[in-house]
Design an enzyme around this catalytic site. Structure first.
Site, PDB file in Angstrom:
ATOM      1  N   ASP A  40       0.893  -1.066  -0.082  1.00  0.00           N
ATOM      2  CA  ASP A  40       0.088  -0.055   0.043  1.00  0.00           C
ATOM      3  C   ASP A  40       0.912   1.263  -0.013  1.00  0.00           C
ATOM      4  O   ASP A  40       0.478   2.364  -0.716  1.00  0.00           O
ATOM      5  CB  ASP A  40      -1.043  -0.023   1.216  1.00  0.00           C
TER       6      ASP A  40
ATOM      7  N   CYS B  24       1.215  -8.274   5.267  1.00  0.00           N
ATOM      8  CA  CYS B  24       0.769  -6.864   5.035  1.00  0.00           C
ATOM      9  C   CYS B  24      -0.703  -6.558   4.865  1.00  0.00           C
ATOM     10  O   CYS B  24      -1.419  -7.681   4.837  1.00  0.00           O
ATOM     11  CB  CYS B  24       1.531  -6.209   4.006  1.00  0.00           C
TER      12      CYS B  24
ATOM     13  N   CYS C  97       5.257  -2.684   8.254  1.00  0.00           N
ATOM     14  CA  CYS C  97       6.086  -1.244   8.935  1.00  0.00           C
ATOM     15  C   CYS C  97       5.824  -1.081  10.317  1.00  0.00           C
ATOM     16  O   CYS C  97       4.761  -1.693  10.960  1.00  0.00           O
ATOM     17  CB  CYS C  97       5.164  -0.034   8.087  1.00  0.00           C
TER      18      CYS C  97
ATOM     19  N   SER D  88      -4.870   5.262   5.710  1.00  0.00           N
ATOM     20  CA  SER D  88      -3.848   4.099   6.087  1.00  0.00           C
ATOM     21  C   SER D  88      -3.749   3.827   7.495  1.00  0.00           C
ATOM     22  O   SER D  88      -4.303   4.893   8.208  1.00  0.00           O
ATOM     23  CB  SER D  88      -2.368   4.710   5.436  1.00  0.00           C
TER      24      SER D  88
END
Length: 619
Positions: free
Chosen positions: A81, A122, A198, A520
């Site tokens: 993303d 993810c 992340c 996000s």
């Protein structure tokens, strides 16, 4: 007693051809009759959260074979993303969730596999695999690739000599004219130092944590760093456990190991409670609704609203709090430490079962790092970051000398010392979003929990970005981005760049953003998404005029377009009178591929999880 599904293709004279093909894949004569376990990997070199997974499927497969079953690995797609952000690539992200679910269904059913191991990591991969698991309802276990280590940078202007950071810092600072190119480059080079998802409580890590709370993965799955050698044991244990629960189902008729038996409404409430308590990504709401829909569980926005009013925020990490990252959550005991504090406060259903324990209560006790007798748990959660740039899994073995057991001021807190008694996620309702919209309250400054502003209306993310960077937005504005929902986009883009650019312009605490798109997991600020119904489905967000006043009241869970009911009805009638042009953006030139048009034709609004409704094209 259920019969092994794999017998369809491995037994009987008429399956001689199929057996010949199985033999060509390496199946031996003595293997026929063993359960066949599918290993759904998601390795790709495009995504840092998946770049290290190339050997993980075979690692699990060899352990499955040692335990007495046949393992067959296949791959599914994975979109990053962050790389797809800010351009047309983001249109493909959410639709990929359903494509992943379909591809797993196709592979597992076409080859009559008996059970499934999902190697995810993810944003859309874990939800897609969860949807597939509920759809197939065969013994399934999840094991993810693990989170990235937090980045570190020294010498950036106007900050402390050293700080930890993540990719969001790179996005914000790239648009800040007060920061030099050299400083931006330094942040860029250090924001993402290792493989893994992340480093903050963004969507990927939120979803991997939720698999623990749902009971479908092992303790540590959501927080154990990708680089740490200790994470290897999760993959090995998953290989052993899938064989065990497969035999329990097919040979002992133990249905408690099936995904739908584990992911009950109580389990979904537990997962959402934990999500609210840790201020997870708003995307988790979208995905949990979709997974529950696939499981046939009556879990709706109203349930999330109810839970959000009674669950405090007891874990606050980046992007909501840059003092803590996933590596700190792990050091504090991981997800089971959060679950323990919620259990102490009576916020959980602990009678539900998991793949690794008879009840959630048993699991919480076994993985309680505050109990000195739980040496296995203490050792697991001492795993620390290595501090070395790498794309390799299991590449370091650094350990903390002590755990963070401070439940008053540490990363994970008890309810009495919560970051806030109001949870980290909230659902707002009102005439502009009759079926609800969502906000990550953990990322909203207290000064703007109530906000009234002027609507600045944009009909695409691109136009909104141009307006923000062009200094058209001022303090007190509410940026409205519509026709970016599942159907209207199509694809429901994430609005990370608009929110990041508002911060870079110094407007992070002076403006709000409302959209029928989504955000996000890295988003913070007064960012309200998932407005339902979306504009393309006749939602009132499509009736907002430039300059209208919008009132946001998070404590009272309301959001309102300040016009009379009569005026709103008149605007709706005017819109409907446009005929074929109604509920469509007026001035947007966007290429939409056939694949995206197919998704948009079936997509529902966010309050239903943006799931596909085939009936929409069957009518």
């Amino acid at each position: 007693m259920p019969e092994y599904r794999s017998k369809t293709s491995t037994h009987g004279r008429n399956m001689a051809g199929a057996r010949a093909l199985w033999r060509a894949t390496g199946v031996m004569e003595t293997d026929f009759g063993k359960p066949i376990i599918a290993v759904a990997n998601s390795f790709t070199q495009f995504v840092p959260g998946h770049v290290h997974l190339h050997n993980m499927g075979q690692l699990v497969a060899r352990e499955i074979e040692k335990a007495g079953a046949i393992a067959k690995e296949f791959n599914t797609i994975a979109i990053d993303d962050g790389i797809a952000m800010g351009h047309s690539g983001m249109l493909y992200s959410l639709p990929s969730r359903d494509l992943i679910a379909d591809s797993i269904e196709y592979m597992v059913n076409a080859h009559c596999a008996d059970a499934l191991v999902c190697i995810s990591n993810c944003d859309k991969i874990t939800p897609g695999m969860l949807i597939a698991a509920m759809r197939l309802n065969i013994p399934t276990i999840f094991v993810s690739g693990g989170p990235m280590e937090a980045g570190k940078v020294i010498g950036v202007a106007n900050i402390q000599p050293e700080r930890r950071l993540d990719l969001i810092d790179a996005m914000i600072e790239s648009a800040d004219d007060n920061i030099s190119n050299r400083q931006v480059e330094e942040v860029e080079q250090n924001a993402c130092p290792t493989c893994g998802s992340c480093s903050g409580m963004f969507t990927a890590n939120s979803m991997n944590c939720l698999t623990e709370a749902l009971g479908l993965s092992l303790p540590g799955n959501g927080s154990y760093l990708a680089t740490h050698v200790g994470r290897k044991e999760l993959f090995l244990e998953a290989g052993r456990m899938i064989v065990e629960i497969t035999k329990r189902y097919y040979e002992q008729n133990d249905e408690t190991v099936l995904p739908r038996s584990i992911a009950t409404k109580k389990a979904f409430e537990n997962a959402m409670t934990m999500d609210i308590a840790m201020g997870g990504s708003t995307n988790t709401i979208l995905h949990l609704l979709a997974v529950a829909n696939e499981a046939g569980v009556d879990f709706k926005m109203a349930d999330i609203d109810r839970l959000s009013r009674v669950v405090p925020c007891i874990c606050k990490t980046a992007p909501n709090n840059h003092d803590y990252y996933m590596e700190d959550v792990h050091r504090a005991g991981g997800i089971f430490a959060i679950l323990k504090e919620l259990d102490k406060a009576g916020k959980l259903h602990t009678d539900v079962h998991t793949i690794h324990a008879p009840t959630l209560k048993d699991a919480i006790e076994k993985w309680d790092v505050t109990n000195p007798e739980n040496t296995h748990a203490i050792e697991r959660f001492k795993a620390a970051p290595g501090g070395v740039r790498t794309t390799q899994a299991f590449s370091q073995n650094r350990m903390w000398k002590t755990l963070d057991l401070d439940r008053e001021k540490g990363c994970i807190r008890d309810v009495a010392h919560a970051y806030s008694q109001d949870g980290g996620l909230a659902v707002l309702f009102g005439n502009i979003a009759e079926r609800g919209c969502v906000v990550k309250t953990a990322g909203v400054d207290e000064s703007i929990l109530k906000f009234t502003g002027r609507a600045r209306v944009f009909e695409s993310q691109e136009d909104a970005v141009e307006g923000i960077l062009g200094n058209q937005i001022v303090a007190g504005d509410i940026v409205i981005i519509r026709y970016e929902g599942p159907k209207g986009g199509p694809g429901m883009q994430e609005m990370l760049y608009p929110t990041s650019y508002l911060k870079s312009k110094g407007l992070g605490k002076a403006c709000a953003l409302l959209t029928d798109g989504r955000f996000s997991g890295g988003t913070s600020g007064l960012s309200i998404g998932h407005a339902s119904p979306e504009a393309a489905e006749g939602g009132a967000i499509g009736l907002v005029h430039e300059g209208d006043t919008v009132e946001i009241d998070i404590p009272n869970r309301s959001i309102r377009l300040v016009i009379s009911d009569e005026e709103l009805a008149a605007r709706r009638a005017e819109m409907e009178a446009r005929g074929s042009k109604a509920w469509k953006p007026e001035n947007r030139d966007r290429y939409v591929s056939a694949a995206l048009r197919a998704y948009g034709a079936m997509a529902t609004s966010a309050d239903k999880g943006a799931v596909r409704d085939v009936a929409q094209i069957e009518r």
